[in-house]
Design an enzyme around this catalytic site. Sequence first.
Site, PDB file in Angstrom:
ATOM      1  N   ASP A 197      38.140  39.956  41.044  1.00  0.00           N
ATOM      2  CA  ASP A 197      39.200  39.192  40.054  1.00  0.00           C
ATOM      3  C   ASP A 197      38.697  39.454  38.760  1.00  0.00           C
ATOM      4  O   ASP A 197      37.634  39.519  38.228  1.00  0.00           O
ATOM      5  CB  ASP A 197      39.040  37.766  40.527  1.00  0.00           C
ATOM      6  CG  ASP A 197      40.095  36.924  39.636  1.00  0.00           C
ATOM      7  OD1 ASP A 197      41.435  37.483  39.740  1.00  0.00           O
ATOM      8  OD2 ASP A 197      39.929  36.032  38.955  1.00  0.00           O
ATOM      9  N   GLU A 259      40.553  44.408  40.385  1.00  0.00           N
ATOM     10  CA  GLU A 259      41.713  43.712  39.505  1.00  0.00           C
ATOM     11  C   GLU A 259      41.531  44.230  38.365  1.00  0.00           C
ATOM     12  O   GLU A 259      41.066  43.362  37.625  1.00  0.00           O
ATOM     13  CB  GLU A 259      42.110  42.539  40.108  1.00  0.00           C
ATOM     14  CG  GLU A 259      43.389  41.894  39.377  1.00  0.00           C
ATOM     15  CD  GLU A 259      43.430  40.514  38.871  1.00  0.00           C
ATOM     16  OE1 GLU A 259      44.381  39.969  38.626  1.00  0.00           O
ATOM     17  OE2 GLU A 259      42.252  40.051  38.646  1.00  0.00           O
TER      18      GLU A 259
END
Length: 540
Positions: A197, A259
Amino acid sequence: MYQVYPRSFADSDGDGIGDLPGITSRLDHLVELGVDALWLSPFYPSPQADAGYDVADYRDVDPLFGTLADADALIAAARERGLRVIVDLVPNHTSAAHPWFAAALAEGPGGEARRRYIFRDGRGPDGAEPPNDWQSVFGGPAWTRVVEPDGRPGQWYLHLFDAGQPDLNWDHPEVRAEFRDILRFWLDRGVDGFRVDVAHGLVKQADLADWHYPQEPLSGEGVDGRRPPMWDQDGVHDIYRDWRRVLDAYPGERILVAEAWVQPAERLAAYIRPDEMHQAFNFEYLEAAWTAPAQYAVITRSLEASAAVGAPTTWVLSNHDVIRHASRLGLPVGTPRPRGIGVGDPQPDPVLGLRRARAATLLMLALPGSAYLYQGEELGLPEHTTLPDEARQDPTWRRSGHTERGRDGCRVPIPWKADAPSYGFGPGEASWLPQPEIWADYALDRQRGVAGSTYEMYRQALRLRREFGLGRGTVYWLASPDQVLCFRNNGLRVLTNFGAEPVGLPEGAELVHASNPLDSDGRVPTDVTVWFRVPDDPPA
């Protein structure tokens, strides 16, 4: 790769929140669909300030979702079915409920616990102004002032997202050591890798310089050739080289997926150099306009940049952070991607949106590289664009002063059975976000075995993708990208018609798959993608 958003996939106990046993009970759906792996969004202990992306303990499972034993059972059941499992890792920030942050608050300025995060004195004579002008991705200032142990207003801490998500200081050796250990904890339990993330955000510019510009979803060279000081700093790459060594020490194939909302494609490709990550989400592709020139440009740039570092390109159209593409593509071409759609907002055309979404999906699945699907897109699910505002839980809605609806509309629990309570999501009516009545029309049991349904279109596409080896193929362009895209990949031709007029196929063409029916004269209508073969093409 198929993204499972745990709280919205399948609820085993009737509390209205999806859980790990629910996912395990639905693994056969993924096998039938034809995917190779699943990525699990966070299921760790969390106050849920940001739907679990505020992690309080990286080595356990939140009781909302089950237990560590349930995680082990899920991993084992997936392996029995030939499915790989990757889990979300959230290294940019912890929860404010993490023991480290509690220690930082209790210790006061200058202590070692506080140096694990990014604390700074405020500006102004009494320190009442934030250390810089950075804004949170969710809206509002990116700094919050704390009350010190003696009761006085004190330092400020950085949170690029919600105030409940304090950013870690990745210059601190304890932070680096902790995450190496977290990687090993889950690798030892059998996971096949990690989706990372906010992979582009871990390292900040050392001087924390002011940035007088709005937060943009895709970080690029910015204004005057400067990159934003909070995103895509070169120092992140040392972290991922370190992590790669950890993964490479394990047997078999393990994967790191970034990401990273980064552009241009060459900057993104830096994350997937041979000694760093294996894949990085291609958000420039997700953001590209639905026109032949725009699609051609982003596909070409992406393939060239990835090839330069010897890595596969990664394609994605929907995920838990963006409006589902069945709705997004129903907006007028060129509309900037909204950050949520709600009551009173301009509404997408649902018929046009699904038609384009199906065409976009067949185009994407024909490209070489790795394709990511988001749960429910195989059903053609649209965004819940009329979700009542009072039901919204995304912190974006609150922190933006109710100016941005946020991401709840793409996170609504998915429908399995048209006539069941909660459309089969759980054993009862409970659903943590309200499901719209139209969900019955999209339910899996209304589509399975029905020729022409979106579900069967996906199933056939994934089977053919594997049969033709499209993921490992090469794109050879066959037409100039004006109104039509056409290319060859491993013995298959792919054509998408973006123009207003139908397009004919070459003589002798054998239709293999189509996102929607062809015209009665065999021509390809607008907003349709077809896969076909031509007798004199080279074999796969």
